[in-house]
Motif scaffolding. Structure first.
Motif, PDB file in Angstrom:
ATOM      1  N   LEU A  43       0.825  -1.211   0.000  1.00 62.80           N
ATOM      2  CA  LEU A  43       0.000   0.000   0.000  1.00 62.80           C
ATOM      3  C   LEU A  43       0.855   1.255   0.000  1.00 62.80           C
ATOM      4  N   LYS A  44       2.012   1.190   0.644  1.00 57.56           N
ATOM      5  CA  LYS A  44       2.876   2.370   0.754  1.00 57.56           C
ATOM      6  C   LYS A  44       3.509   2.771  -0.569  1.00 57.56           C
ATOM      7  N   VAL A  45       3.345   1.936  -1.590  1.00 65.90           N
ATOM      8  CA  VAL A  45       3.790   2.330  -2.929  1.00 65.90           C
ATOM      9  C   VAL A  45       2.933   3.490  -3.440  1.00 65.90           C
ATOM     10  N   GLY A  46       1.672   3.517  -3.003  1.00 67.84           N
ATOM     11  CA  GLY A  46       0.761   4.589  -3.401  1.00 67.84           C
ATOM     12  C   GLY A  46       0.716   5.680  -2.349  1.00 67.84           C
ATOM     13  N   PRO A  47      -0.094   6.728  -2.569  1.00 70.60           N
ATOM     14  CA  PRO A  47      -0.192   7.835  -1.599  1.00 70.60           C
ATOM     15  C   PRO A  47      -0.864   7.379  -0.300  1.00 70.60           C
ATOM     16  N   ILE A  48      -0.290   7.758   0.825  1.00 72.60           N
ATOM     17  CA  ILE A  48      -0.823   7.429   2.144  1.00 72.60           C
ATOM     18  C   ILE A  48      -1.331   8.718   2.787  1.00 72.60           C
ATOM     19  N   GLN A  56      -1.823   1.053  15.673  1.00 67.67           N
ATOM     20  CA  GLN A  56      -0.709   0.244  15.189  1.00 67.67           C
ATOM     21  C   GLN A  56      -0.765   0.100  13.669  1.00 67.67           C
ATOM     22  N   TRP A  57      -1.970  -0.074  13.120  1.00 63.11           N
ATOM     23  CA  TRP A  57      -2.124  -0.164  11.665  1.00 63.11           C
ATOM     24  C   TRP A  57      -1.651   1.143  11.017  1.00 63.11           C
ATOM     25  N   CYS A  58      -2.056   2.271  11.620  1.00 60.61           N
ATOM     26  CA  CYS A  58      -1.678   3.582  11.076  1.00 60.61           C
ATOM     27  C   CYS A  58      -0.164   3.775  11.137  1.00 60.61           C
ATOM     28  N   GLN A  59       0.415   3.368  12.250  1.00 60.27           N
ATOM     29  CA  GLN A  59       1.858   3.511  12.419  1.00 60.27           C
ATOM     30  C   GLN A  59       2.610   2.687  11.373  1.00 60.27           C
ATOM     31  N   GLU A  60       2.119   1.486  11.095  1.00 63.09           N
ATOM     32  CA  GLU A  60       2.772   0.613  10.117  1.00 63.09           C
ATOM     33  C   GLU A  60       2.753   1.246   8.723  1.00 63.09           C
ATOM     34  N   LEU A  61       1.695   2.012   8.428  1.00 65.25           N
ATOM     35  CA  LEU A  61       1.582   2.668   7.121  1.00 65.25           C
ATOM     36  C   LEU A  61       2.321   4.006   7.060  1.00 65.25           C
ATOM     37  N   GLY A  62       2.717   4.521   8.212  1.00 69.08           N
ATOM     38  CA  GLY A  62       3.411   5.807   8.216  1.00 69.08           C
ATOM     39  C   GLY A  62       2.488   7.009   8.270  1.00 69.08           C
ATOM     40  N   VAL A  63       1.269   6.822   8.773  1.00 73.17           N
ATOM     41  CA  VAL A  63       0.346   7.949   8.947  1.00 73.17           C
ATOM     42  C   VAL A  63       0.921   8.878  10.020  1.00 73.17           C
ATOM     43  N   GLU A  64       0.984  10.173   9.738  1.00 73.80           N
ATOM     44  CA  GLU A  64       1.638  11.119  10.634  1.00 73.80           C
ATOM     45  C   GLU A  64       0.729  11.636  11.743  1.00 73.80           C
ATOM     46  N   GLU A  65      -0.576  11.703  11.489  1.00 69.43           N
ATOM     47  CA  GLU A  65      -1.498  12.273  12.476  1.00 69.43           C
ATOM     48  C   GLU A  65      -2.829  11.534  12.423  1.00 69.43           C
ATOM     49  N   GLN A  92      -7.658  23.803  16.182  1.00 68.66           N
ATOM     50  CA  GLN A  92      -6.693  22.934  16.856  1.00 68.66           C
ATOM     51  C   GLN A  92      -6.376  21.680  16.042  1.00 68.66           C
ATOM     52  N   VAL A  93      -7.328  21.230  15.240  1.00 67.77           N
ATOM     53  CA  VAL A  93      -7.113  20.043  14.407  1.00 67.77           C
ATOM     54  C   VAL A  93      -6.965  20.498  12.958  1.00 67.77           C
ATOM     55  N   PRO A  94      -5.903  20.072  12.264  1.00 65.93           N
ATOM     56  CA  PRO A  94      -5.707  20.483  10.866  1.00 65.93           C
ATOM     57  C   PRO A  94      -6.620  19.730   9.905  1.00 65.93           C
ATOM     58  N   LYS A  95      -6.529  20.077   8.629  1.00 69.26           N
ATOM     59  CA  LYS A  95      -7.352  19.428   7.614  1.00 69.26           C
ATOM     60  C   LYS A  95      -7.075  17.927   7.551  1.00 69.26           C
ATOM     61  N   VAL A  96      -8.127  17.191   7.228  1.00 67.51           N
ATOM     62  CA  VAL A  96      -8.066  15.728   7.234  1.00 67.51           C
ATOM     63  C   VAL A  96      -8.009  15.206   5.799  1.00 67.51           C
ATOM     64  N   ASP A  97      -7.189  14.180   5.580  1.00 74.44           N
ATOM     65  CA  ASP A  97      -7.109  13.557   4.252  1.00 74.44           C
ATOM     66  C   ASP A  97      -8.178  12.471   4.084  1.00 74.44           C
ATOM     67  N   LEU A  98      -8.308  11.617   5.092  1.00 73.69           N
ATOM     68  CA  LEU A  98      -9.259  10.504   5.036  1.00 73.69           C
ATOM     69  C   LEU A  98     -10.000  10.422   6.357  1.00 73.69           C
ATOM     70  N   LEU A  99     -11.328  10.402   6.287  1.00 74.66           N
ATOM     71  CA  LEU A  99     -12.159  10.274   7.487  1.00 74.66           C
ATOM     72  C   LEU A  99     -12.961   8.987   7.388  1.00 74.66           C
ATOM     73  N   ILE A 100     -12.863   8.154   8.408  1.00 74.54           N
ATOM     74  CA  ILE A 100     -13.542   6.854   8.434  1.00 74.54           C
ATOM     75  C   ILE A 100     -14.560   6.833   9.561  1.00 74.54           C
ATOM     76  N   LEU A 136      -9.398   2.793  -1.437  1.00 76.04           N
ATOM     77  CA  LEU A 136     -10.362   3.712  -2.054  1.00 76.04           C
ATOM     78  C   LEU A 136      -9.832   5.138  -2.026  1.00 76.04           C
ATOM     79  N   TYR A 137      -9.158   5.501  -0.954  1.00 71.36           N
ATOM     80  CA  TYR A 137      -8.528   6.825  -0.883  1.00 71.36           C
ATOM     81  C   TYR A 137      -7.496   6.981  -1.999  1.00 71.36           C
ATOM     82  N   GLN A 138      -6.688   5.946  -2.213  1.00 72.88           N
ATOM     83  CA  GLN A 138      -5.658   6.010  -3.243  1.00 72.88           C
ATOM     84  C   GLN A 138      -6.270   6.128  -4.636  1.00 72.88           C
TER      85      GLN A 138
END
Length: 306
Positions: free
Chosen positions: A20-25, A63-72, A193-201, A243-245
């Motif tokens: 998955l990390k080959v595409g945009p995260i 942990q899933w987010c950390q494995e993908l490199g999600v920053e926030e 206080q919270v910045p813009k979101v890329d993906l909301l689940i 789906l985000y990608q």
């Protein structure tokens, strides 16, 4: 379960994550953790047990987010509207939150090692005093961790957050840090206080935002999952990322068009200036200085009260 998972993901999950990390995260991912009470009814357990299972699921998801490199990551833990629930349920939730916050504080060395910064966002004065103190301790204890960030929205609604941002902007004008002419959409973006979101689940099958990050999610990809929050699987998560990608190119185009619109609006605000670029630079410097001072003020309030 602790907030920080000590066991690594199975090799096949790590393999899929690397693909998955080959595409945009997404850099910033938000969750509406819906379905804890329905999960409790479904499993014939007490409501508070459903919420406890929900916290354990949060540790997994992080942990899933950390494995993908999600920053926030931002999670909707407790709406200000939830105080309208029964006194018994609210008290149980506050006690559960107190227990979990205390456990997280005991993990501060691990959080420092992983570089996890915690921020509790919302009307903290609506929370019990003991919980307010713990929340502020979490903020101050992790303030120097910068690898990734977890925003916990408690006693929160988007309307309250935007109202507070307007008050903060007024404070900036009153203090002479910014000019009235500096007030713009971009300033609001930075003041929240919270910045813009890329993906909301959102889990549980509900298709609404429930007054969560309304401003920040205007250009987000929204994913509504059928499973209740404690039942969410890593494959649900991977599916949302895929789906985000797939929509990333269109989303990126929208963001670029929106950025151009904001740029044009800012140029109009300085149209009377002889050197517009210099005026924009001065405006940007004022806004950046204001945000630095505002964040210092917020942190000082936490340190004084913790």
């Amino acid at each position: 379960m602790a907030l920080v998972c000590k066991e690594r993901l199975p090799w096949y999950h790590r393999l899929y994550s690397s693909i998955l990390k080959v595409g945009p995260i997404p850099k910033h991912l938000a969750f509406i953790m819906d379905g804890n009470r329905r999960y409790a009814v479904k499993k014939h357990v007490e409501r508070i047990e459903g919420h406890s299972q929900g916290f354990d699921k949060l540790a997994e998801v992080l942990q899933w987010c950390q494995e993908l490199g999600v920053e926030e990551v931002t999670v909707y833990a407790f709406s200000a509207e939830n105080f309208k629930r029964s006194k018994e349920e609210v008290n149980s939730l506050m006690e559960l939150a107190r227990t979990k916050f205390e456990r997280i504080l005991k993990e501060k060395d691990k959080l420092e090692e992983l570089g996890v910064r915690l921020c509790v966002v919302g009307e903290l004065d609506m929370l019990p005093d003991s919980l307010q103190t713990l929340a502020k301790q979490l903020i101050t204890t992790t303030k120097n961790n910068y690898k990734c960030k977890l925003n916990v929205c408690a006693a929160y609604t988007s309307r309250l957050e935007m109202t507070q941002a307007v008050r903060d902007i007024k404070w900036g004008v009153d203090e002479g840090l910014i000019h009235v002419s500096d007030i713009s959409e971009r300033l609001m973006d930075k003041t929240l206080q919270v910045p813009k979101v890329d993906l909301l689940i959102r889990t549980s099958g509900e298709v609404r935002l429930s007054d969560f990050l309304l401003w920040q999610s205007s250009l987000s990809y929204l994913s509504f999952l059928r499973h209740l929050w404690p039942e969410m699987t890593i494959w649900d998560f991977y599916g949302a990322i895929l789906l985000y990608q797939q929509s990333y190119k269109y989303k990126k185009q929208q963001e670029e068009e929106h950025e151009e619109e904001m740029r044009e609006d800012e140029l109009m605000m300085v149209s009377d200036e002889i050197n517009q670029e210099e005026a924009l630079k001065m405006r940007k410097n004022r806004i950046n200085n204001f945000i630095i001072k505002l964040n210092e003020k917020r942190l000082a309030n936490c340190m004084n009260d913790s």
